[in-house]
Scaffold this motif. Structure first.
Motif: not given
Length: 172
Positions: A148-172
């Motif tokens: 189930y989780r793999l099916g969801a992840a595959i669809e999310l990727k197909k829809l353009g979602y991805r993990f991206q590193a975020v620089n949190t130091t600029r928010f502090s």
């Protein structure tokens, strides 16, 4: 996780299991009804039974992206086709994901779940869990959730979602 590696080697994921708490929680709602059908069908149709969990994950990911406010209360029966569990895969592919059954997208999804479920069933069979036991039921539940989780992840990727590193130091 071996199935994540397989999905990545097929180019369907990037080594990361995309997820959302909303999507994961929906499995908790669907799992009891899914498991009733899964237990009845697994011995005769193990690949199809597990593939339905993957299709369900893809459907929920699509709903989540499309309009979660409208779809978050969807019931398990919304995934099933006119023949119930028996044509759940086709119903999801056509009526939720929007693929014609003979389309390349539907074919890729079908092939993907065939590959993943073959790997999963092989693993279950080699784990030497005695059929018909509580351990066998738990193995089926865990495996279905992973698919189930793999099916969801595959669809999310197909829809353009991805993990991206975020620089949190600029928010502090």
């Amino acid at each position: 996780m071996q199935l994540l590696k397989v999905s990545t080697s097929l180019g369907l994921l990037d080594g990361t299991l995309l997820a959302s708490d909303d999507i994961d929680c929906k499995w908790k709602e669907f799992a009891p009804e899914y498991m009733v059908d899964a237990v009845k069908n697994y011995n005769d149709y193990p690949y199809f039974t597990l593939a339905c969990a993957g299709y369900a994950g893809a459907a929920v990911a699509k709903w989540w992206d499309e309009d979660w406010g409208r779809h978050h209360n969807a019931e398990f029966k919304a995934l099933q086709g006119p023949r119930g569990f028996d044509d759940m895969d086709d119903n999801i592919a056509v009526n939720i994901l929007g693929h014609a059954l003979d389309s390349a997208d539907a074919g890729v999804l079908r092939s993907t779940f065939e590959c993943l479920t073959q790997q999963a069933v092989t693993f279950i069979r080699h784990s030497q869990i005695e059929a018909g036991t509580a351990d066998a039921l738990r193995a089926l539940e865990r495996t279905a959730y992973i698919i189930y989780r793999l099916g969801a992840a595959i669809e999310l990727k197909k829809l353009g979602y991805r993990f991206q590193a975020v620089n949190t130091t600029r928010f502090s």
